[in-house]
Design an enzyme around this catalytic site. Structure first.
Site, PDB file in Angstrom:
ATOM      1  CB  SER A  93      -0.911   0.015   1.228  1.00 51.98           C
ATOM      2  OG  SER A  93      -1.477   1.296   1.428  1.00 51.98           O
ATOM      3  N   GLY A  94       0.559   2.196  -0.880  1.00 49.09           N
ATOM      4  CA  GLY A  94       1.312   3.439  -0.894  1.00 49.09           C
ATOM      5  C   GLY A  94       1.028   4.302   0.311  1.00 49.09           C
ATOM      6  CB  SER A  95      -2.107   5.566   1.867  1.00 46.42           C
ATOM      7  OG  SER A  95      -2.781   4.359   2.115  1.00 46.42           O
ATOM      8  CG  ASP A 251      -7.541   4.879  -0.329  1.00 48.05           C
ATOM      9  OD1 ASP A 251      -7.280   5.744   0.530  1.00 48.05           O
ATOM     10  OD2 ASP A 251      -6.665   4.183  -0.868  1.00 48.05           O
ATOM     11  CB  CYS A 255      -5.327   4.680  -4.149  1.00 44.85           C
ATOM     12  SG  CYS A 255      -5.113   2.892  -4.060  1.00 44.85           S
ATOM     13  N   GLY A 256      -1.847   4.855  -3.520  1.00 44.92           N
ATOM     14  CA  GLY A 256      -0.536   4.681  -4.127  1.00 44.92           C
ATOM     15  C   GLY A 256      -0.414   3.453  -5.001  1.00 44.92           C
ATOM     16  CB  THR A 257      -1.068  -0.180  -4.500  1.00 40.08           C
ATOM     17  OG1 THR A 257      -2.220   0.039  -3.683  1.00 40.08           O
ATOM     18  CG2 THR A 257       0.119  -0.527  -3.625  1.00 40.08           C
TER      19      THR A 257
END
Length: 345
Positions: A93-95, A251, A255-257
């Site tokens: 996950s990016g966040s 989210d 959303c990073g991913t």
């Protein structure tokens, strides 16, 4: 107080998305690799019990994640972590990577160096390089170099009872996504439409996973479409996103991913090149900066190396405990808060 279990949590959010970080009391998680630990958390009753303890009521909530800090397996990593959410443990996950980096530096677990600290995070999806801009003891922003992202299949047609045929891009950005242009369901990405978007996302996720099995070609512990992310393009080129998450929520971050997966589609369609940087905006208006750092391959497939830049903020410190006489050690969920999917928990 005679508590059976205690876990210390540092409360953090990344651009609005909560990613609490378990910094103390985390039990030993079996597995020779982080991917094996992810598999254990998702398949062993004791692993599922830990997730339910932290993520379900009365100790948890449907909003946000809990990140388990683990000793790294890779010699180059400063820390490892796995993301716990109400449905399962997730690989990347990016966040949450931004939340974990902020927690490690601002708590002193990893020494903060100004003006910049590089932290290498180990996830089940691989190593994530986090470059933190630091000043006056604070982590001001984090630039993530994400794991390679690739397209599984573009323009997959899904038959739906409500919207007819919907096209989706099935892509990997650390976990698997179905990326859907939001206009296909007659909505826009804005706060007022959050409930309608997540309801649509839950329907589409079920239909997609029923008919389109996906497994990472090199990491079998990562399989299935985890989220449906709706996307749109604003007039200035900003990518607007809404990632929908089980049991039915949006989210809060861009959303990073999900943006990593979307970057792979842009590159595959000739709309993004190495060196390109663009802005992504969430349903609440918070922003990530998304860049295409390099191209590579994953199991012979074209892939991209994305970068994601955003901010993390600490907002509390708490301790979660289990009374040995508590009648709800595994947690619970009700439809009044969690929606119809609460019946599946």
């Amino acid at each position: 107080m005679r508590w059976k279990r205690t876990i210390q949590l540092l409360d953090v959010h990344a651009e609005g998305e909560i990613g609490k970080v378990a910094i103390g009391g985390v039990p030993k998680i079996p597995g020779e690799t982080v991917a094996a630990q992810l598999h254990w958390l998702n398949t062993d009753p004791k692993g599922q019990e830990l997730r339910r303890f932290l993520c379900l009521e009365p100790r948890g909530a449907p909003i946000g994640s809990v990140n388990l800090l683990l000793p790294p397996k890779h010699p180059d990593a400063d820390a490892a972590f796995i993301i716990l959410q109400p449905d399962q443990a997730h690989a990347s996950s990016g966040s949450n990577s931004i939340c974990v980096t902020t927690a490690l530096l601002e708590s002193g677990i990893v020494e903060m160096k100004e003006p910049e600290t590089v932290v290498t995070l180990e996830t089940a999806a691989g190593l994530v390089k986090a470059t933190a801009t630091c000043r006056d003891g604070r982590c001001e922003k984090v630039r993530l170099t994400m794991v390679p992202s690739f397209v599984h299949e573009l323009d997959v047609e899904i038959d739906t009872p409500r919207w007819g045929k919907i096209k989706a891009d099935i892509c990997y950005g650390g976990i698997f996504y179905a990326l859907v242009d939001v206009g296909q369901i007659g909505l826009t990405i804005e706060k007022a439409n959050a409930a309608a978007l997540v309801q649509a996302g839950m329907v589409l996720k079920e239909l997609i996973n029923r008919g389109i099995p996906v497994v990472h070609p090199e990491i079998p512990a990562i399989s299935g479409v985890a989220y449906v992310m709706f996307r749109d393009i604003e007039a200035d080129g900003t990518v607007r996103t809404c990632t929908t998450m089980w049991p039915g929520r949006a989210d809060r971050s861009p959303c990073g991913t999900g943006n990593s997966a979307n970057l792979a589609t842009l590159h595959a369609r000739g709309k993004a090149r190495v060196g390109d940087v663009f802005k992504s905006k969430s349903i609440i208006g918070s922003e990530f900066e998304v860049g295409l750092q390099a191209v590579t391959e994953v199991a012979g497939r074209p892939a991209v190396i994305p970068t994601i830049t955003g901010r993390g903020f600490t907002f509390g410190l708490s301790q979660v405990a289990l009374d040995p006489f508590d009648p709800h050690p595994l947690g619970f969920a009700l439809t009044d808060v969690w929606g119809p999917s609460a019946g599946e928990i």
